[in-house]
Every structure is written in C-alpha cells, then in structure tokens.
Design a protein around this motif. Structure first.
Motif, short mmCIF file in Angstrom:
data_model
loop_
_atom_site.label_atom_id
_atom_site.label_comp_id
_atom_site.label_asym_id
_atom_site.label_seq_id
_atom_site.Cartn_x
_atom_site.Cartn_y
_atom_site.Cartn_z
N ASP A 65 0.80 -1.22 0.00
CA ASP A 65 0.00 0.00 0.00
C ASP A 65 0.83 1.27 0.00
OD1 ASP A 65 -2.34 -1.48 0.07
OD2 ASP A 65 -2.31 -1.60 2.25
N GLY A 66 2.13 1.15 -0.16
CA GLY A 66 3.00 2.33 -0.12
C GLY A 66 2.89 3.17 -1.38
N ALA A 67 3.68 4.23 -1.41
CA ALA A 67 3.69 5.17 -2.53
C ALA A 67 4.06 4.47 -3.83
CB ALA A 67 4.68 6.30 -2.24
N SER A 68 3.42 4.91 -4.90
CA SER A 68 3.74 4.40 -6.23
C SER A 68 5.14 4.86 -6.63
CB SER A 68 2.72 4.93 -7.24
OG SER A 68 3.06 4.52 -8.54
N ILE A 69 5.85 3.99 -7.31
CA ILE A 69 7.17 4.32 -7.81
C ILE A 69 7.01 4.67 -9.29
CG2 ILE A 69 9.55 3.53 -8.10
CD1 ILE A 69 8.47 3.69 -5.13
N SER A 70 6.87 5.98 -9.56
CA SER A 70 6.61 6.41 -10.93
C SER A 70 7.69 7.32 -11.49
CB SER A 70 5.23 7.08 -11.04
OG SER A 70 5.14 8.14 -10.13
N THR A 71 8.70 7.63 -10.66
CA THR A 71 9.85 8.41 -11.12
C THR A 71 11.12 7.83 -10.50
OG1 THR A 71 9.88 9.98 -9.28
CG2 THR A 71 8.45 10.54 -11.18
N VAL A 72 12.25 8.18 -11.05
CA VAL A 72 13.53 7.75 -10.47
C VAL A 72 13.66 8.32 -9.07
CG1 VAL A 72 16.03 7.89 -10.70
CG2 VAL A 72 14.63 7.45 -12.72
N PHE A 121 7.61 0.94 -15.88
CA PHE A 121 8.75 0.11 -15.49
C PHE A 121 8.79 -1.16 -16.34
CE2 PHE A 121 10.72 -3.28 -13.03
CZ PHE A 121 11.88 -2.68 -12.57
N PHE A 122 7.61 -1.69 -16.63
CA PHE A 122 7.51 -2.96 -17.35
C PHE A 122 7.51 -2.78 -18.87
CE2 PHE A 122 5.62 -3.50 -13.15
CZ PHE A 122 6.40 -4.54 -12.68
N ASP A 123 7.42 -1.55 -19.35
CA ASP A 123 7.51 -1.23 -20.78
C ASP A 123 8.95 -0.78 -21.03
OD1 ASP A 123 7.46 -0.25 -23.34
OD2 ASP A 123 5.78 1.13 -22.99
N LEU A 124 9.79 -1.71 -21.43
CA LEU A 124 11.22 -1.43 -21.52
C LEU A 124 11.56 -0.33 -22.51
CD1 LEU A 124 12.68 -5.03 -21.21
CD2 LEU A 124 12.10 -3.38 -19.43
N SER A 125 10.67 -0.04 -23.44
CA SER A 125 10.94 1.01 -24.42
C SER A 125 10.98 2.40 -23.77
CB SER A 125 9.90 1.00 -25.54
OG SER A 125 8.63 1.39 -25.05
N THR A 126 10.44 2.56 -22.56
CA THR A 126 10.45 3.86 -21.89
C THR A 126 11.81 4.18 -21.27
OG1 THR A 126 9.77 3.05 -19.71
CG2 THR A 126 8.00 3.61 -21.30
N GLY A 127 12.61 3.17 -21.00
CA GLY A 127 13.90 3.38 -20.35
C GLY A 127 13.80 3.52 -18.84
N PHE A 128 12.57 3.53 -18.32
CA PHE A 128 12.37 3.74 -16.88
C PHE A 128 12.98 2.61 -16.05
CE2 PHE A 128 9.25 3.74 -13.18
CZ PHE A 128 9.87 4.78 -12.52
N ALA A 129 12.77 1.38 -16.45
CA ALA A 129 13.35 0.24 -15.71
C ALA A 129 14.87 0.34 -15.71
CB ALA A 129 12.90 -1.08 -16.32
N GLY A 130 15.44 0.67 -16.83
CA GLY A 130 16.90 0.80 -16.90
C GLY A 130 17.43 1.84 -15.94
N GLU A 131 16.74 2.96 -15.83
CA GLU A 131 17.17 4.01 -14.90
C GLU A 131 17.09 3.53 -13.46
OE1 GLU A 131 15.94 8.23 -15.82
OE2 GLU A 131 14.52 7.11 -17.07
#
Length: 128
Positions: free
Chosen positions: A18-25, A54-64
């Motif tokens: 139930d914690g905060a969403s992780i939507s930015t680095v 995070f799960f859409d690797l084309s965004t680069g978010f997971a990599g960051e």
C-alpha cells in the motif's frame, strides 16, 4: 513503513503493497533506496507499486531504476504476478529470464520464493 527482515543472514527491506507508487527515479531513490541504504542489502517491492512504465522497456524507466540500484550496491526484487506485463511485451520476458539468472535483480512470485532464493543452498548468495 517498510520492514527490514533477515533471511539467511541477508537483511531485506520488505515494502508494503500500500505504499507510494514508484513512478519516477526520484520516487525510487526516496522510497526504496533511501529506506534501505543503511539497513538492507535487498529491497523487495510489490509489483503493483511500480508504475506500468517500469515494465515497458521502451520507456527506459526500468533501466534508470536498475542503474540506481546498481550504483548503490543494492539488490532489487520485484515481488508478485507480472503476467499481464509479460504478455504485453516481447522484450520483458528476456529481461526477467536474464535477471533471474543473476544475483542483483530478481522477479519472484512471492516472499517465500525470495526466502528460498536467499538460502545458503539457493542461487542468490553473493560470492565473497
């Protein structure tokens, strides 16, 4: 507030679903890495806490995010069902398979699987 538990001598920060969403680095730094930095080696995050990007690797978010964990020498475990993300991506299943072969990033179904993975006879112990 996340709890630090020990599994087979490895301190694990177990994040609340139930914690905060992780939507930015910065969210990852503030809510995961910052919380674990002096108390844990492994951060277990429920999959729903991670933004879909995070799960859409084309965004680069997971990599960051993964790079930040590597920089701080922390291991990341994404806990829970990610089946819908796997079904929607051609690249994610490869990342998950490769990550689960390694030592630093795992995608596991539940905390019991994490406990097993950290067992001395499991494949999750760091060498040295």
């Amino acid at each position: 507030m996340p709890d630090v538990v020990e599994h087979h001598g490895v301190p694990v920060l177990v994040c609340d679903a139930d914690g905060a969403s992780i939507s930015t680095v910065q969210d990852a730094l503030d809510h995961l890495i910052g919380a674990a930095f002096h108390a844990a080696e492994v951060v277990a995050v429920p999959a729903p806490r991670l933004d879909d990007r995070f799960f859409d690797l084309s965004t680069g978010f997971a990599g960051e995010i993964l790079q930040k964990f590597a920089n701080y020498r922390l291991r990341l475990v994404v806990v829970g069902d990610i089946g819908r993300h796997l079904a929607a991506s051609s690249a994610l299943p490869d990342l998950v398979r490769e990550a689960n072969r390694g030592q630093d990033i795992w995608f596991l179904p539940d905390l019991d699987a994490l406990r097993e993975r950290l067992a001395p006879d499991g494949t999750g112990r760091k060498a040295g």
